[in-house]
Design a protein around this motif. Structure first.
Motif, mmCIF file in Angstrom:
data_model
loop_
_atom_site.group_PDB
_atom_site.id
_atom_site.type_symbol
_atom_site.label_atom_id
_atom_site.label_comp_id
_atom_site.label_asym_id
_atom_site.label_seq_id
_atom_site.Cartn_x
_atom_site.Cartn_y
_atom_site.Cartn_z
ATOM 1 N N GLN A 44 8.691 -10.143 -11.911
ATOM 2 C CA GLN A 44 7.626 -9.579 -12.577
ATOM 3 C C GLN A 44 6.149 -10.326 -12.112
ATOM 4 O O GLN A 44 6.343 -11.584 -11.866
ATOM 5 C CB GLN A 44 7.689 -10.008 -13.867
ATOM 6 C CG GLN A 44 8.930 -9.264 -14.834
ATOM 7 C CD GLN A 44 9.025 -9.619 -16.240
ATOM 8 O OE1 GLN A 44 8.016 -9.426 -16.970
ATOM 9 N NE2 GLN A 44 10.010 -10.149 -16.534
ATOM 10 N N PRO A 68 2.253 -10.135 -13.443
ATOM 11 C CA PRO A 68 1.115 -9.739 -14.241
ATOM 12 C C PRO A 68 -0.075 -9.851 -13.676
ATOM 13 O O PRO A 68 -0.115 -10.933 -12.968
ATOM 14 C CB PRO A 68 1.490 -10.615 -15.599
ATOM 15 C CG PRO A 68 2.055 -11.871 -15.228
ATOM 16 C CD PRO A 68 3.034 -11.648 -13.722
ATOM 17 N N GLU A 95 -6.830 -6.153 -14.578
ATOM 18 C CA GLU A 95 -7.325 -4.961 -13.888
ATOM 19 C C GLU A 95 -8.384 -5.359 -13.133
ATOM 20 O O GLU A 95 -9.231 -6.455 -13.300
ATOM 21 C CB GLU A 95 -7.845 -3.957 -15.135
ATOM 22 C CG GLU A 95 -8.290 -2.658 -14.432
ATOM 23 C CD GLU A 95 -8.745 -1.558 -15.621
ATOM 24 O OE1 GLU A 95 -8.930 -2.073 -16.787
ATOM 25 O OE2 GLU A 95 -8.626 -0.540 -15.604
ATOM 26 N N TYR A 149 7.429 4.778 -11.760
ATOM 27 C CA TYR A 149 6.770 5.006 -13.098
ATOM 28 C C TYR A 149 7.739 4.843 -14.141
ATOM 29 O O TYR A 149 8.679 5.402 -13.904
ATOM 30 C CB TYR A 149 5.671 5.857 -13.217
ATOM 31 C CG TYR A 149 4.504 5.909 -11.835
ATOM 32 C CD1 TYR A 149 4.652 6.411 -10.842
ATOM 33 C CD2 TYR A 149 3.660 4.749 -12.079
ATOM 34 C CE1 TYR A 149 3.480 6.258 -9.867
ATOM 35 C CE2 TYR A 149 2.420 4.584 -11.193
ATOM 36 C CZ TYR A 149 2.886 5.263 -10.039
ATOM 37 O OH TYR A 149 1.919 5.162 -8.916
ATOM 38 N N ILE A 187 -4.925 -0.094 -14.244
ATOM 39 C CA ILE A 187 -3.919 0.220 -15.164
ATOM 40 C C ILE A 187 -2.996 0.810 -14.930
ATOM 41 O O ILE A 187 -1.627 0.651 -14.999
ATOM 42 C CB ILE A 187 -4.574 0.475 -16.652
ATOM 43 C CG1 ILE A 187 -5.534 -0.343 -17.187
ATOM 44 C CG2 ILE A 187 -3.347 0.694 -17.866
ATOM 45 C CD1 ILE A 187 -5.105 -1.456 -17.772
ATOM 46 N N THR A 231 0.599 0.068 -13.152
ATOM 47 C CA THR A 231 1.677 -0.292 -13.843
ATOM 48 C C THR A 231 3.017 0.271 -13.437
ATOM 49 O O THR A 231 3.107 1.420 -14.039
ATOM 50 C CB THR A 231 1.494 -0.513 -15.388
ATOM 51 O OG1 THR A 231 0.264 -1.483 -15.623
ATOM 52 C CG2 THR A 231 2.497 -1.069 -16.212
ATOM 53 N N GLU A 242 7.228 -0.267 -11.616
ATOM 54 C CA GLU A 242 8.156 -1.113 -10.756
ATOM 55 C C GLU A 242 8.218 -0.804 -9.388
ATOM 56 O O GLU A 242 8.068 0.419 -9.062
ATOM 57 C CB GLU A 242 9.658 -1.010 -11.373
ATOM 58 C CG GLU A 242 10.588 -2.059 -10.799
ATOM 59 C CD GLU A 242 11.832 -2.322 -11.637
ATOM 60 O OE1 GLU A 242 11.998 -1.598 -12.524
ATOM 61 O OE2 GLU A 242 12.433 -3.539 -11.274
ATOM 62 N N LYS A 296 8.294 -5.899 -10.988
ATOM 63 C CA LYS A 296 7.667 -5.041 -12.191
ATOM 64 C C LYS A 296 6.186 -5.483 -12.154
ATOM 65 O O LYS A 296 5.810 -6.772 -12.477
ATOM 66 C CB LYS A 296 8.295 -5.082 -13.745
ATOM 67 C CG LYS A 296 9.618 -4.452 -13.826
ATOM 68 C CD LYS A 296 10.138 -4.738 -15.144
ATOM 69 C CE LYS A 296 11.481 -4.036 -15.539
ATOM 70 N NZ LYS A 296 12.036 -4.196 -16.668
ATOM 71 N N SER A 321 2.652 -5.451 -13.911
ATOM 72 C CA SER A 321 2.015 -5.111 -15.116
ATOM 73 C C SER A 321 0.536 -5.442 -15.072
ATOM 74 O O SER A 321 -0.005 -6.620 -14.814
ATOM 75 C CB SER A 321 2.854 -6.158 -16.140
ATOM 76 O OG SER A 321 1.947 -5.856 -17.474
ATOM 77 N N LYS A 355 -3.164 -5.662 -16.716
ATOM 78 C CA LYS A 355 -3.719 -5.807 -18.200
ATOM 79 C C LYS A 355 -4.892 -5.507 -18.036
ATOM 80 O O LYS A 355 -5.858 -5.997 -16.983
ATOM 81 C CB LYS A 355 -3.354 -7.329 -18.676
ATOM 82 C CG LYS A 355 -1.863 -7.563 -18.734
ATOM 83 C CD LYS A 355 -1.620 -9.010 -19.251
ATOM 84 C CE LYS A 355 -0.275 -9.438 -18.786
ATOM 85 N NZ LYS A 355 0.706 -8.643 -19.794
#
Lengths: 114, 114
Positions: free
Chosen positions: B10, B12, B15, B39, B83, B86, B88, B109, B111, B113
């Motif tokens: 993962q 994170p 933006e 997606y 955004i 986002t 995988e 993944k 992500s 934010k």
């Protein structure tokens, strides 16, 4: 143009039943692949078809799994006597030929074995 | 046997920040390298691929990747994420001499934010 299509999109079955998953590749694509996507194992190769040659079945997890490709186009993946561990998303991909060519994936069939 | 390692499960990121998704592979032969994006609730889509030639490969949506043979890596980068990125991301390899079936990493993944 039309992409790779798969049916059904979702399938719920009972343990021990047989299921058939269908893949319609992009017209003109000679290579067709089946993959399985599951939480525990990630994306795994299952089987490969190229034209009229014998398929490469080296990725099939057990003899309960089989696949055929009729007329060099539509392919059917059959799982006999389904088990709960067969629950996964089954993805089909096709490409113009094999080596290095882009594989175009279908949306997948989500199989749930209860 | 080939294998693909995606070092981060993962990632994170905020933006407009840059991102790098890491991929290392293991193979005794020459390979083709791919990055696919998935997606939510969709199939796999090719972002970019390396077959030969320039080691810096540019793909769709502003992504690029660099093939480093000595480090057996193929890291994916984007200088400023949105955004909508986002999803995988899967790194994959295939032997240049094989029938083209892909060996996938476990996925990362991403992500993004606000």
């Amino acid at each position: 143009g039309a992409g790779v299509s798969q049916s059904p999109s979702n399938k719920v079955t009972e343990k021990g039943k047989d299921v058939e998953l269908r893949c319609d590749p992009i017209s003109g694509h000679t290579a067709l692949y089946w993959y399985r996507q599951s939480l525990g194992q990630g994306l795994e190769f299952l089987i490969y078809f190229q034209g009229n040659s014998a398929p490469d079945k080296s990725g099939l997890p057990s003899d309960r799994f089989s696949a055929e490709r009729t007329g060099g186009s539509v392919s059917t993946l059959t799982i006999q006597r389904t088990q709960q561990e067969d629950s996964a998303v089954y993805l089909c991909a096709s490409s113009l030929t094999n080596m290095g060519k882009t594989q175009y994936f279908g949306p997948g069939t989500r199989l749930l074995v209860l | 046997a080939q294998s693909v390692t995606q070092l981060d499960s993962q990632v994170p990121v905020f933006e407009e920040a840059p991102v790098e998704l890491r991929c290392n592979y293991s193979s005794s032969v020459s390979v083709y390298l791919f990055w696919y994006v998935q997606y939510p609730n969709q199939g796999l889509q090719l972002l970019l691929k390396y077959l030969s030639g320039s080691t810096l490969v540019k793909g769709i949506n502003g992504f690029e990747a660099e093939f480093n043979k000595s480090q057996t890596s193929f890291h994916l980068r984007k200088p400023s994420v949105h955004i909508s990125d986002t999803a995988e991301y899967f790194c994959a390899v295939s032997d240049q001499g094989s029938q083209g079936n892909l060996i996938f990493g476990k996925g990362t993944k991403l992500s993004v934010k606000p």
